[in-house]
Scaffold this motif. Structure first.
Motif, PDB file in Angstrom:
ATOM      1  N   ARG A   1       0.847  -1.188   0.000  1.00  0.00           N
ATOM      2  CA  ARG A   1       0.000   0.000   0.000  1.00  0.00           C
ATOM      3  C   ARG A   1       0.888   1.244   0.000  1.00  0.00           C
ATOM      4  N   GLU A   2       0.519   2.195  -0.830  1.00  0.00           N
ATOM      5  CA  GLU A   2       1.344   3.386  -1.054  1.00  0.00           C
ATOM      6  C   GLU A   2       0.575   4.645  -0.668  1.00  0.00           C
ATOM      7  N   GLY A   3       1.220   5.514   0.087  1.00  0.00           N
ATOM      8  CA  GLY A   3       0.589   6.782   0.439  1.00  0.00           C
ATOM      9  C   GLY A   3       0.603   7.740  -0.732  1.00  0.00           C
ATOM     10  N   ILE A   4      -0.512   8.453  -0.926  1.00  0.00           N
ATOM     11  CA  ILE A   4      -0.627   9.400  -2.024  1.00  0.00           C
ATOM     12  C   ILE A   4      -0.658  10.827  -1.501  1.00  0.00           C
ATOM     13  N   SER A   5      -1.614  11.096  -0.627  1.00  0.00           N
ATOM     14  CA  SER A   5      -1.819  12.459  -0.159  1.00  0.00           C
ATOM     15  C   SER A   5      -2.672  12.437   1.094  1.00  0.00           C
ATOM     16  N   SER A   6      -2.574  13.507   1.863  1.00  0.00           N
ATOM     17  CA  SER A   6      -3.365  13.622   3.081  1.00  0.00           C
ATOM     18  C   SER A   6      -3.673  15.084   3.324  1.00  0.00           C
ATOM     19  N   ILE A   7      -4.792  15.330   3.971  1.00  0.00           N
ATOM     20  CA  ILE A   7      -5.160  16.694   4.323  1.00  0.00           C
ATOM     21  C   ILE A   7      -5.622  16.748   5.764  1.00  0.00           C
ATOM     22  N   SER A   8      -5.107  17.729   6.484  1.00  0.00           N
ATOM     23  CA  SER A   8      -5.533  17.947   7.853  1.00  0.00           C
ATOM     24  C   SER A   8      -6.815  18.772   7.829  1.00  0.00           C
ATOM     25  N   LEU A   9      -7.820  18.309   8.514  1.00  0.00           N
ATOM     26  CA  LEU A   9      -9.098  18.985   8.467  1.00  0.00           C
ATOM     27  C   LEU A   9      -9.176  20.140   9.453  1.00  0.00           C
ATOM     28  N   SER A  10      -8.245  20.233  10.360  1.00  0.00           N
ATOM     29  CA  SER A  10      -8.244  21.332  11.323  1.00  0.00           C
ATOM     30  C   SER A  10      -7.483  22.540  10.811  1.00  0.00           C
ATOM     31  N   ASP A  11      -6.442  22.330  10.009  1.00  0.00           N
ATOM     32  CA  ASP A  11      -5.666  23.481   9.546  1.00  0.00           C
ATOM     33  C   ASP A  11      -5.408  23.472   8.049  1.00  0.00           C
ATOM     34  N   ASP A  12      -5.980  22.521   7.328  1.00  0.00           N
ATOM     35  CA  ASP A  12      -5.865  22.441   5.868  1.00  0.00           C
ATOM     36  C   ASP A  12      -4.450  22.157   5.376  1.00  0.00           C
ATOM     37  N   ASP A  13      -3.570  21.738   6.232  1.00  0.00           N
ATOM     38  CA  ASP A  13      -2.252  21.311   5.761  1.00  0.00           C
ATOM     39  C   ASP A  13      -2.421  20.123   4.833  1.00  0.00           C
ATOM     40  N   THR A  14      -1.676  20.139   3.745  1.00  0.00           N
ATOM     41  CA  THR A  14      -1.724  19.026   2.809  1.00  0.00           C
ATOM     42  C   THR A  14      -0.348  18.395   2.673  1.00  0.00           C
ATOM     43  N   TYR A  15      -0.356  17.124   2.378  1.00  0.00           N
ATOM     44  CA  TYR A  15       0.867  16.356   2.247  1.00  0.00           C
ATOM     45  C   TYR A  15       0.750  15.495   0.995  1.00  0.00           C
ATOM     46  N   TYR A  16       1.873  15.338   0.303  1.00  0.00           N
ATOM     47  CA  TYR A  16       1.873  14.562  -0.923  1.00  0.00           C
ATOM     48  C   TYR A  16       3.104  13.680  -1.016  1.00  0.00           C
ATOM     49  N   ALA A  17       2.927  12.537  -1.637  1.00  0.00           N
ATOM     50  CA  ALA A  17       4.080  11.742  -2.041  1.00  0.00           C
ATOM     51  C   ALA A  17       4.789  12.512  -3.152  1.00  0.00           C
ATOM     52  N   ASP A  18       6.083  12.608  -3.046  1.00  0.00           N
ATOM     53  CA  ASP A  18       6.846  13.406  -4.011  1.00  0.00           C
ATOM     54  C   ASP A  18       6.595  12.976  -5.449  1.00  0.00           C
ATOM     55  N   SER A  19       6.453  11.690  -5.656  1.00  0.00           N
ATOM     56  CA  SER A  19       6.332  11.173  -7.014  1.00  0.00           C
ATOM     57  C   SER A  19       4.979  11.485  -7.648  1.00  0.00           C
ATOM     58  N   LEU A  20       3.995  11.937  -6.826  1.00  0.00           N
ATOM     59  CA  LEU A  20       2.647  12.131  -7.342  1.00  0.00           C
ATOM     60  C   LEU A  20       2.150  13.575  -7.244  1.00  0.00           C
ATOM     61  N   LYS A  21       2.867  14.421  -6.563  1.00  0.00           N
ATOM     62  CA  LYS A  21       2.340  15.750  -6.246  1.00  0.00           C
ATOM     63  C   LYS A  21       2.125  16.629  -7.462  1.00  0.00           C
ATOM     64  N   ASP A  22       2.793  16.337  -8.551  1.00  0.00           N
ATOM     65  CA  ASP A  22       2.604  17.159  -9.751  1.00  0.00           C
ATOM     66  C   ASP A  22       1.332  16.803 -10.514  1.00  0.00           C
ATOM     67  N   ARG A  23       0.746  15.654 -10.225  1.00  0.00           N
ATOM     68  CA  ARG A  23      -0.421  15.207 -10.982  1.00  0.00           C
ATOM     69  C   ARG A  23      -1.677  15.060 -10.121  1.00  0.00           C
ATOM     70  N   PHE A  24      -1.493  14.891  -8.823  1.00  0.00           N
ATOM     71  CA  PHE A  24      -2.630  14.635  -7.933  1.00  0.00           C
ATOM     72  C   PHE A  24      -2.826  15.814  -6.996  1.00  0.00           C
ATOM     73  N   THR A  25      -4.091  16.145  -6.722  1.00  0.00           N
ATOM     74  CA  THR A  25      -4.417  17.244  -5.826  1.00  0.00           C
ATOM     75  C   THR A  25      -5.511  16.823  -4.859  1.00  0.00           C
ATOM     76  N   ILE A  26      -5.274  17.066  -3.587  1.00  0.00           N
ATOM     77  CA  ILE A  26      -6.269  16.756  -2.563  1.00  0.00           C
ATOM     78  C   ILE A  26      -6.991  18.033  -2.162  1.00  0.00           C
ATOM     79  N   SER A  27      -8.267  17.908  -1.868  1.00  0.00           N
ATOM     80  CA  SER A  27      -9.045  19.061  -1.430  1.00  0.00           C
ATOM     81  C   SER A  27     -10.233  18.564  -0.619  1.00  0.00           C
ATOM     82  N   ARG A  28     -10.949  19.502  -0.020  1.00  0.00           N
ATOM     83  CA  ARG A  28     -12.113  19.088   0.749  1.00  0.00           C
ATOM     84  C   ARG A  28     -13.190  20.162   0.666  1.00  0.00           C
ATOM     85  N   LEU A  29     -14.405  19.745   0.947  1.00  0.00           N
ATOM     86  CA  LEU A  29     -15.477  20.705   1.111  1.00  0.00           C
ATOM     87  C   LEU A  29     -15.309  21.389   2.465  1.00  0.00           C
TER      88      LEU A  29
END
Length: 128
Positions: free
Chosen positions: A44-72
């Motif tokens: 299992r490979e991590g892609i991205s994560s978002i903190s719901l309290s402060d909106d910090d986002t995290y990305y796997a380096d290999s995917l950050k140019d193509r994948f974007t995380i967001s939330r309502l």
């Protein structure tokens, strides 16, 4: 907390998909939602994560140019926009929730072991 991932499907290389993760249950029970994927025969490979309290986002380096995380604005829905998809992106994609509150490193955010709740996964297939 229950998580429902959706939006997977079959797409040709170069195409895009947007995955959704809807969390049910008390929003007090988790602070971050992450996306992971697992291809057959691979870990299992991590892609991205978002903190719901402060909106910090995290990305796997290999995917950050193509994948974007967001939330309502509501804490219970998180999206993963995936662009320029490649055949090697073919996998089952999972969302997961983490109860931990506070700043973490990208390495920690990509660690599947820290997540407490998991959804059932949605299949993404990219053809060449």
């Amino acid at each position: 907390v229950q998580l429902q991932a959706s939006g997977g499907g079959s797409v040709q290389a170069g195409g895009s998909l947007r995955l959704s993760c809807v969390a049910s249950g008390s929003t007090l029970d988790y602070d971050a939602i992450g996306w992971f994927r697992q291809a057959p025969g691979k870990e299992r490979e991590g892609i991205s994560s978002i903190s719901l309290s402060d909106d910090d986002t995290y990305y796997a380096d290999s995917l950050k140019d193509r994948f974007t995380i967001s939330r309502l604005n509501a804490k219970n829905t998180v999206y993963l926009q995936m662009n320029s998809l490649k055949p090697e992106d073919t996998a089952v994609y999972y969302c997961a929730a983490d109860r931990t509150i506070g700043r973490i490193t990208t390495t920690q955010a990509m660690d599947a072991d820290r997540y407490d709740y998991w959804g059932q996964g949605t299949q993404v297939t990219v053809s060449s």
